[in-house]
Scaffold this active site. Structure first.
Site, PDB file in Angstrom:
ATOM      1  CG  ASN A  95      -1.687   1.434   1.477  1.00 43.82           C
ATOM      2  OD1 ASN A  95      -2.444   1.466   0.473  1.00 43.82           O
ATOM      3  ND2 ASN A  95      -1.381   2.149   2.331  1.00 43.82           N
ATOM      4  CG  ASP A 165      -0.805   6.313   1.016  1.00 41.68           C
ATOM      5  OD1 ASP A 165      -0.154   5.506   1.882  1.00 41.68           O
ATOM      6  OD2 ASP A 165      -1.731   7.115   1.346  1.00 41.68           O
ATOM      7  CG  ASP A 195      -0.027  -3.362   6.159  1.00 42.02           C
ATOM      8  OD1 ASP A 195      -0.407  -3.757   7.248  1.00 42.02           O
ATOM      9  OD2 ASP A 195       0.319  -2.349   5.710  1.00 42.02           O
ATOM     10  CG  HIS A 199      -6.325   1.842   3.687  1.00 42.69           C
ATOM     11  ND1 HIS A 199      -7.067   2.796   4.198  1.00 42.69           N
ATOM     12  CD2 HIS A 199      -5.947   1.081   5.004  1.00 42.69           C
ATOM     13  CE1 HIS A 199      -7.506   2.732   5.335  1.00 42.69           C
ATOM     14  NE2 HIS A 199      -6.996   1.663   5.910  1.00 42.69           N
ATOM     15  CD  GLU A 231      -4.466  -4.443   8.144  1.00 37.23           C
ATOM     16  OE1 GLU A 231      -4.272  -3.961   9.534  1.00 37.23           O
ATOM     17  OE2 GLU A 231      -3.484  -3.942   7.231  1.00 37.23           O
TER      18      GLU A 231
END
Length: 485
Positions: A95, A165, A195, A199, A231
């Site tokens: 991410n 990001d 992970d 997002h 996740e």
């Protein structure tokens, strides 16, 4: 897919070279311990070079952080784990990466640099009033957009300004990430814990699912049986779509388990379990993974007021549920810990004389005075360790029903008693947990009772048509028919 996953926060687990920092060789030296506990899969925290102690801000995806060892050490760990029928999952953090990563250092040179589009940028006008964001369960950072001197654009760093990001919509970046993941699969790992899945494509679910389908397809070219666990810190309804491409940690139900024991009330447990399950598609290829806590949450025993009996009870509930289960290192010996994060990632207390004891993080909660070290728990049949071990081995005794069994409410109307049937593969079990601090008596005439096959306390007994259940005790019984009445 393995059934008992064990999460290891590497810096705090086991130190083989005496520098106080947990490492890969330390894990290798403790594989027999994990095998004897009944673990069949390891999830390792990030192993790559990073400026932080937790390593979730990666600087080089193709290397191993020197604190943890070498690539040869990693390959040795994988080989030794596989020799014990234990699979190994790496934490894949894509991410974001560290602002020290070569990609970001190049990206800072401006929009004409090819790496600039590897990241998410916006001008002040484009950001508007979105400079700050709300605190969420997985991030207490309120500043998402960060400035760089001399550059008009700001870069997105959802979790922290030190983590930039990545823009996974960029085709060139995608290919680099695929190559990274394939590199580690070829080194022998069995898959990835991924992970911050939700997002990566915020508010663009279909785009995200398309990426993960492509990712899985690419990984299956190297390993057709690759394991992916995501996740997705969200409700079951928002988790469900990802089950088309990967297993996902069940954060919502983790809270349901905690609350049932903390409040000593079962009323909502089965109802909530069935509601959560109904939010998942029966046709999903993959499944939710149950757990009590991880490296971002307070230790379960601390959340239960440091009550050992309740810590055992919550483990009984977790390990009596069907499906995959994940344990956070030290949970099986009752480690303690509250925020801030370093205190929920404290050293595993092996024993004062143990050469593998780590010391790089301050021990505040899980000292040898507050948490009985493993060395002492091994010789105590009533320890939390043996409680976990007995439940894990019981699950392995009846693997089919714990893999695919269906949960249904049992006809015991007492809010202090949590009772449910597990039905599947021609078998039926009745699971009963006493959530009360007091002994409870249950009339057994109407519960299809046959015999007790497992108990967390030897004091549980049957007298006539009554079942005596000590405080915080759990039982598993066989029933007299294939389906509940």
């Amino acid at each position: 897919m393995p059934q008992i996953i064990y999460q290891i926060f590497i810096p705090s687990f086991a130190d083989a070279n005496g520098d106080g920092i947990g490492d890969l060789n330390g894990i290798t030296e403790r594989l027999d311990y994990l095998y004897q506990l009944g673990v069949d899969c390891l999830w390792l925290s990030p192993i790559h070079p990073s400026p932080s102690y937790h390593k979730y801000d990666v600087v080089d995806y193709f290397e191993i952080d020197q604190d943890f060892g070498t690539l040869k050490d990693f390959e040795h760990l994988i080989n030794e784990a596989h020799r014990r029928q234990i699979k190994v999952l790496m934490d894949l953090v894509i991410n974001h990466c560290s602002v020290q990563h070569y990609w970001f250092q190049q990206a800072k040179k401006g929009a004409t640099n090819s790496y600039h589009s590897y990241f998410k940028w916006a001008t002040s006008d484009e950001i508007g009033d979105r400079l700050t964001k709300a605190v969420s369960e997985d991030s207490d950072n309120i500043y998402q957009w960060h400035s760089i001197p001399g550059i008009k654009e700001k870069y997105s760093g959802f979790f922290w300004e030190g983590m930039a990001d990545l823009n996974l919509s960029n085709p060139s970046l995608r290919m680099e990430l695929f190559d990274i993941a394939k590199f580690w699969l070829r080194k022998g790992i069995d898959g990835f814990r991924i992970d911050a899945v939700k997002h990566m494509f915020p508010n663009e679910l279909e785009k995200g699912l398309s990426f993960w389908k492509q990712f899985r397809k690419e990984m299956e070219m190297v390993n057709p049986d690759v394991h992916l666990i995501g996740e997705v810190w969200d409700t079951a309804k928002n988790i469900y779509p990802y089950l088309d491409v990967m297993d996902v940690f069940d954060f919502e139900f983790s809270e349901v388990i905690r609350k049932a024991v903390l409040q000593e009330a079962s009323t909502q447990f089965v109802k909530k379990y069935l509601q959560v399950q109904s939010d998942y598609s029966e046709e999903s290829s993959y499944s939710p993974v149950s757990f009590l806590g991880n490296h971002d949450q307070e230790r379960i025993r601390s959340g239960l007021g440091n009550n050992t009996a309740k810590a055992k009870l919550v483990a009984s509930i977790l390990l009596s549920l069907p499906g995959k289960v994940c344990l956070y290192y030290g949970e099986e010996i009752g480690m303690l810990g509250m925020k801030p994060d370093p205190h929920i990632r404290e050293p595993f207390p092996w024993g004062e004389a143990d050469s593998c004891q780590t010391s790089s993080l301050l021990t505040w909660y899980s000292t040898h005075h507050k948490v009985t070290p493993l060395s002492k728990q091994l010789s105590n049949e009533e320890s939390i360790y043996h409680h976990y071990r007995k439940w894990i081995y019981f699950r392995k005794y009846l693997p089919a029903i714990f893999k695919t069994g269906e949960l249904q409410k049992a006809p015991i109307e007492d809010d202090d008693i949590l009772a449910y049937y597990l039905t599947g593969v021609g078998q039926q079990l009745l699971v009963i947990h006493n959530l009360d601090i007091r002994k409870k008596t249950i009339h057994i005439n109407d519960i299809n009772f046959k015999k007790i096959i497992f108990t967390s306390q030897s004091l549980a007994k049957i007298s006539g048509d009554q079942l005596a259940l000590p405080a915080y005790t759990s039982l598993v019984l066989t029933t007299t028919q294939n389906t509940p009445s």
